[in-house]
Motif scaffolding. Structure first.
Motif, short mmCIF file in Angstrom:
data_model
loop_
_atom_site.label_atom_id
_atom_site.label_comp_id
_atom_site.label_asym_id
_atom_site.label_seq_id
_atom_site.Cartn_x
_atom_site.Cartn_y
_atom_site.Cartn_z
N ARG A 149 0.84 -1.21 0.00
CA ARG A 149 0.00 0.00 0.00
C ARG A 149 0.86 1.25 0.00
NH1 ARG A 149 -5.31 -0.99 3.38
NH2 ARG A 149 -5.66 -3.16 2.81
N LEU A 150 1.54 1.47 -1.09
CA LEU A 150 2.35 2.67 -1.23
C LEU A 150 2.13 3.22 -2.63
CD1 LEU A 150 4.51 4.48 0.09
CD2 LEU A 150 6.23 3.01 -0.98
N HIS A 151 1.66 4.46 -2.69
CA HIS A 151 1.37 5.07 -3.98
C HIS A 151 2.68 5.48 -4.66
CE1 HIS A 151 -0.37 7.73 -6.99
NE2 HIS A 151 -1.48 7.03 -6.79
N PRO A 152 2.80 5.27 -5.96
CA PRO A 152 4.05 5.61 -6.66
C PRO A 152 4.42 7.08 -6.58
CG PRO A 152 2.59 4.34 -8.09
CD PRO A 152 1.85 4.60 -6.82
N ASN A 153 3.46 7.97 -6.34
CA ASN A 153 3.77 9.40 -6.25
C ASN A 153 4.52 9.75 -4.98
OD1 ASN A 153 2.51 9.85 -8.67
ND2 ASN A 153 0.57 10.44 -7.75
N HIS A 154 4.52 8.87 -3.98
CA HIS A 154 5.22 9.14 -2.73
C HIS A 154 6.68 8.68 -2.76
CE1 HIS A 154 0.96 8.92 -1.05
NE2 HIS A 154 1.34 10.18 -0.96
N ILE A 155 7.09 8.07 -3.88
CA ILE A 155 8.43 7.49 -3.96
C ILE A 155 9.39 8.44 -4.65
CG2 ILE A 155 9.78 5.59 -4.94
CD1 ILE A 155 7.28 3.86 -4.67
N GLN A 156 10.52 8.65 -4.02
CA GLN A 156 11.57 9.47 -4.61
C GLN A 156 12.52 8.61 -5.45
OE1 GLN A 156 13.89 11.48 -1.67
NE2 GLN A 156 15.24 12.44 -3.14
N LYS A 157 12.88 7.43 -4.92
CA LYS A 157 13.85 6.58 -5.59
C LYS A 157 13.57 5.11 -5.27
CE LYS A 157 18.05 6.49 -3.88
NZ LYS A 157 19.44 6.81 -3.52
N LEU A 158 13.76 4.24 -6.26
CA LEU A 158 13.63 2.80 -6.06
C LEU A 158 15.00 2.15 -6.18
CD1 LEU A 158 10.50 1.57 -8.04
CD2 LEU A 158 10.85 1.55 -5.60
N ILE A 159 15.27 1.22 -5.28
CA ILE A 159 16.52 0.46 -5.31
C ILE A 159 16.16 -1.02 -5.34
CG2 ILE A 159 18.66 -0.07 -4.10
CD1 ILE A 159 18.32 2.61 -2.63
N VAL A 160 16.73 -1.76 -6.28
CA VAL A 160 16.54 -3.20 -6.35
C VAL A 160 17.85 -3.85 -5.93
CG1 VAL A 160 16.00 -5.15 -7.84
CG2 VAL A 160 14.86 -2.97 -8.19
N LEU A 161 17.80 -4.65 -4.87
CA LEU A 161 19.00 -5.30 -4.35
C LEU A 161 19.08 -6.73 -4.88
CD1 LEU A 161 18.83 -4.17 -0.63
CD2 LEU A 161 20.19 -3.19 -2.45
N PRO A 162 20.14 -7.07 -5.60
CA PRO A 162 20.29 -8.45 -6.10
C PRO A 162 20.97 -9.33 -5.06
CG PRO A 162 21.97 -7.05 -7.05
CD PRO A 162 21.12 -6.17 -6.17
N ILE A 163 20.22 -9.90 -4.16
CA ILE A 163 20.77 -10.78 -3.12
C ILE A 163 20.42 -12.21 -3.49
CG2 ILE A 163 20.70 -11.38 -0.67
CD1 ILE A 163 19.99 -8.47 -0.11
N PRO A 164 21.44 -13.08 -3.56
CA PRO A 164 21.15 -14.47 -3.92
C PRO A 164 20.27 -15.16 -2.88
CG PRO A 164 23.49 -14.17 -3.42
CD PRO A 164 22.84 -12.84 -3.33
N ASN A 165 19.47 -16.10 -3.34
CA ASN A 165 18.58 -16.90 -2.49
C ASN A 165 17.51 -16.07 -1.78
OD1 ASN A 165 20.02 -19.20 -3.18
ND2 ASN A 165 21.46 -18.88 -1.52
N CYS A 166 17.21 -14.90 -2.28
CA CYS A 166 16.15 -14.06 -1.72
C CYS A 166 15.21 -13.67 -2.86
CB CYS A 166 16.71 -12.77 -1.12
SG CYS A 166 17.68 -13.01 0.37
N PRO A 167 13.93 -13.46 -2.54
CA PRO A 167 13.05 -12.91 -3.58
C PRO A 167 13.49 -11.49 -3.91
CG PRO A 167 11.93 -13.01 -1.48
CD PRO A 167 13.24 -13.69 -1.30
N MET A 168 12.93 -10.91 -4.94
CA MET A 168 13.33 -9.58 -5.35
C MET A 168 13.21 -8.59 -4.19
SD MET A 168 11.91 -7.19 -8.45
CE MET A 168 12.17 -8.43 -9.68
N GLN A 169 14.30 -7.91 -3.88
CA GLN A 169 14.35 -6.95 -2.78
C GLN A 169 14.22 -5.54 -3.35
OE1 GLN A 169 15.22 -8.24 0.67
NE2 GLN A 169 14.34 -9.88 -0.55
N ILE A 170 13.07 -4.89 -3.13
CA ILE A 170 12.81 -3.55 -3.66
C ILE A 170 12.66 -2.61 -2.48
CG2 ILE A 170 11.30 -2.14 -5.08
CD1 ILE A 170 10.36 -4.79 -6.37
N ILE A 171 13.52 -1.60 -2.43
CA ILE A 171 13.49 -0.61 -1.35
C ILE A 171 13.18 0.74 -1.96
CG2 ILE A 171 14.81 0.50 0.48
CD1 ILE A 171 16.44 -2.07 0.70
N ALA A 172 12.18 1.41 -1.41
CA ALA A 172 11.76 2.73 -1.89
C ALA A 172 12.18 3.79 -0.88
CB ALA A 172 10.26 2.77 -2.08
N THR A 173 12.75 4.87 -1.38
CA THR A 173 13.04 6.04 -0.56
C THR A 173 11.88 7.00 -0.72
OG1 THR A 173 15.40 5.75 -0.97
CG2 THR A 173 14.70 7.87 -0.11
#
Length: 92
Positions: free
Chosen positions: A40-64
């Motif tokens: 539940r986060l609207h795209p207009n509230h996001i300044q930056k998206l970071i995708v972390l490629p960590i092995p053996n983990c699902p896609m890690q998406i961090i929003a600033t």
């Protein structure tokens, strides 16, 4: 005299073993940063998206966030993210 010598050798070996293990174990380095995440986060509230490629983990998406600069994990199956798979692939 033999007991003191054995104790001294054991202490020296313990110190050497401790110095060899000062680096962080790979299980801590490769730990998943996000567990679940918000949907539940609207795209207009996001300044930056970071995708972390960590092995053996699902896609890690961090929003600033824009308003306070805080960071929030976003669940990869969020509706507006699923529609922008091409955008996510460009981040990776």
């Amino acid at each position: 005299m033999n007991v003191k010598c054995c104790v001294l050798i054991a202490l020296v070996l313990a110190i050497i073993c401790i110095n060899w293990t000062q680096g962080k174990p790979s299980s801590i380095i490769n730990r998943c940063k996000c567990r679940g995440g918000t949907k539940r986060l609207h795209p207009n509230h996001i300044q930056k998206l970071i995708v972390l490629p960590i092995p053996n983990c699902p896609m890690q998406i961090i929003a600033t966030l824009k308003n306070n600069g805080g960071q929030v994990c976003i669940h990869p199956k969020t509706r507006w993210l699923r529609n922008r798979k091409r955008y996510l692939k460009s981040l990776m």
